[in-house]
Design a protein around this motif. Sequence first.
Motif, PDB file in Angstrom:
ATOM      1  N   ALA A   6      56.369   4.867  45.955  1.00 36.68           N
ATOM      2  CA  ALA A   6      57.022   4.013  46.629  1.00 36.68           C
ATOM      3  C   ALA A   6      56.297   2.805  47.129  1.00 36.68           C
ATOM      4  CB  ALA A   6      58.119   4.615  47.712  1.00 36.68           C
ATOM      5  N   GLU A  51      55.801  11.082  45.592  1.00 36.18           N
ATOM      6  CA  GLU A  51      56.657  10.100  45.603  1.00 36.18           C
ATOM      7  C   GLU A  51      56.828   8.886  46.514  1.00 36.18           C
ATOM      8  OE1 GLU A  51      59.052  13.689  47.061  1.00 36.18           O
ATOM      9  OE2 GLU A  51      57.473  13.314  45.710  1.00 36.18           O
ATOM     10  N   GLN A  52      56.199   9.306  47.718  1.00 37.48           N
ATOM     11  CA  GLN A  52      56.263   8.350  49.045  1.00 37.48           C
ATOM     12  C   GLN A  52      54.912   7.404  48.596  1.00 37.48           C
ATOM     13  OE1 GLN A  52      56.704  10.239  52.727  1.00 37.48           O
ATOM     14  NE2 GLN A  52      56.578   8.269  53.695  1.00 37.48           N
ATOM     15  N   GLY A 105      60.134   7.436  46.383  1.00 40.94           N
ATOM     16  CA  GLY A 105      60.914   7.671  47.330  1.00 40.94           C
ATOM     17  C   GLY A 105      62.137   8.602  47.187  1.00 40.94           C
ATOM     18  N   VAL A 106      62.134   9.104  45.978  1.00 44.71           N
ATOM     19  CA  VAL A 106      63.215   9.948  45.702  1.00 44.71           C
ATOM     20  C   VAL A 106      62.658  11.546  45.493  1.00 44.71           C
ATOM     21  CG1 VAL A 106      65.070  10.512  44.079  1.00 44.71           C
ATOM     22  CG2 VAL A 106      64.646   8.363  44.510  1.00 44.71           C
ATOM     23  N   GLY A 107      61.873  11.779  44.368  1.00 45.31           N
ATOM     24  CA  GLY A 107      61.225  13.109  44.055  1.00 45.31           C
ATOM     25  C   GLY A 107      60.594  13.164  42.922  1.00 45.31           C
ATOM     26  N   PHE A 153      59.545   9.897  40.710  1.00 44.71           N
ATOM     27  CA  PHE A 153      60.734   8.822  41.142  1.00 44.71           C
ATOM     28  C   PHE A 153      60.327   8.305  42.493  1.00 44.71           C
ATOM     29  CE2 PHE A 153      62.591  11.587  37.925  1.00 44.71           C
ATOM     30  CZ  PHE A 153      62.813  10.546  36.906  1.00 44.71           C
ATOM     31  N   HIS A 210      59.994   1.117  38.866  1.00 49.56           N
ATOM     32  CA  HIS A 210      60.645   2.567  38.988  1.00 49.56           C
ATOM     33  C   HIS A 210      60.598   3.012  37.551  1.00 49.56           C
ATOM     34  CE1 HIS A 210      62.844   2.498  42.790  1.00 49.56           C
ATOM     35  NE2 HIS A 210      62.959   0.972  42.553  1.00 49.56           N
ATOM     36  N   ARG A 244      60.392  15.198  39.021  1.00 51.05           N
ATOM     37  CA  ARG A 244      61.227  15.990  38.172  1.00 51.05           C
ATOM     38  C   ARG A 244      60.613  16.235  36.589  1.00 51.05           C
ATOM     39  NH1 ARG A 244      65.823  13.093  37.760  1.00 51.05           N
ATOM     40  NH2 ARG A 244      65.684  12.557  35.505  1.00 51.05           N
TER      41      ARG A 244
END
Length: 453
Positions: free
Chosen positions: A361, A357-358, A16-18, A14, A378, A20
């Motif tokens: 992004a 994730e970066q 910028g978020v992480g 995801f 996204h 999973r």
Amino acid sequence: MSFDLLLAGGEIVFPGVGVRTGSVAVKDGRIAALLAPGEQASARKVIDCRGKWVMPGLIDPHTHIGFGSNETDFETESRSAAIGGVTGMMTFHRSNDLRQSTGPWKERGESQSLIDFGFHFGVTSKLHIDTLPECAERFGVTSIKVYLMYKGASGAAKGFTEIDDGLLYRALLQGARIKGGVVGVHCENVEVIPVFREPLKEAGRNDLPVWDEQSPGFLEAENVFRVIYFGEKAQCPVNIVHMSSAESLEIVRRAKRPGRAPIHVETCSHYLSLTSQSPIGFLGKVNPPLRSRNDVEALWEGVRDRTISTIGSDHVPRKRETKGPDIWKASAGFPGLGTLLPILIHEGVHKRGLPIEQIAAATSANVAKLYSIPNKGHIAVGMDADLVVVDPDREVLVDPATQESHSDYSPYEGMRFKGAPVRTILRGRIIASDGAVDPDARATPAGRYLHRS
């Protein structure tokens, strides 16, 4: 509910978020469900993604389609993009009259491209400024570019006679009036370059480092200051494209503050991986030039602290024969669409410890946001199912013969990168697998034009 495609048990990235663990279910070209580990679902096709990253497909914000073969670049370069995990690209369109040329160029892309594509308008004349509102609305283009390196004699040599600071400011004023508008600028002070270039040529220099020496980083930084200052006065968001120098980045850091017009920064994969000392000879000529190892590390720090928000390839698909006979006559630019993601994973994640994730992004979500691209960037229910499955441990050897590009070389040829795509998916359709274009996608390309508003 039965799905069309299930990417099962992967590490979902995801932006910028992480990250999973879970599964991504696709139906009718859209992401239909995100399933937790253990949740079961049926699908017509299931891909085991255990041990793999499932990322949003990349959107390359900086490409030059038509600079290789005007007739076939959309076809060949979109294939190269698909192999590299890129599902969307923004490309620069220039002509004498954008009202006349944009429609036919869009149609060519729609007939040839495997991936989705959109345009930035190259602004080189007052006519472009005057007709920009009409063209922006008609063709759904919210981003323009001004080329400060084509001022004066440098521009006249390419047929551009109207580029000056006045044209820049007019472009900023007009860009501020476009909803979602952003003005990108190529920053190099071409008026000072001859001060350095002439003595170097007289000394007989003919090597890659001299290209950096004839246009040092502070000439980019000076233009960056001018652009962001004018942007503040015009109240227009600006984007410093293909940033190459540490000094330029520091100027942006100092200028950013609440309440002023946004300042965006883009860099490119070659400024994050190659230097003026790389043993690649004339193949490494590009504008702005490749710089020092210190600049490389500073730009990576800019990615880490998010001062740099987007990363592209600045892909130019010309032939090897144009990269000579000497550094002064060689063409500038080189191909990079197909290698963008492996380079960023290898250099960013594996060598420097940036979270994946970066990278996602900077290559997907931030690009979609900056350029007002709907339903992209996204991994969420309802978004277009533009996805890339990545094996973080897969090593790839760069071979131009396997890149599918019109270009027949790469500045990275012979280099190995760890981390590579194994599936590229556009709106739920597999368009590339394990470094090869899918035969059905090759036969029936289905890329769409990205109309923005």
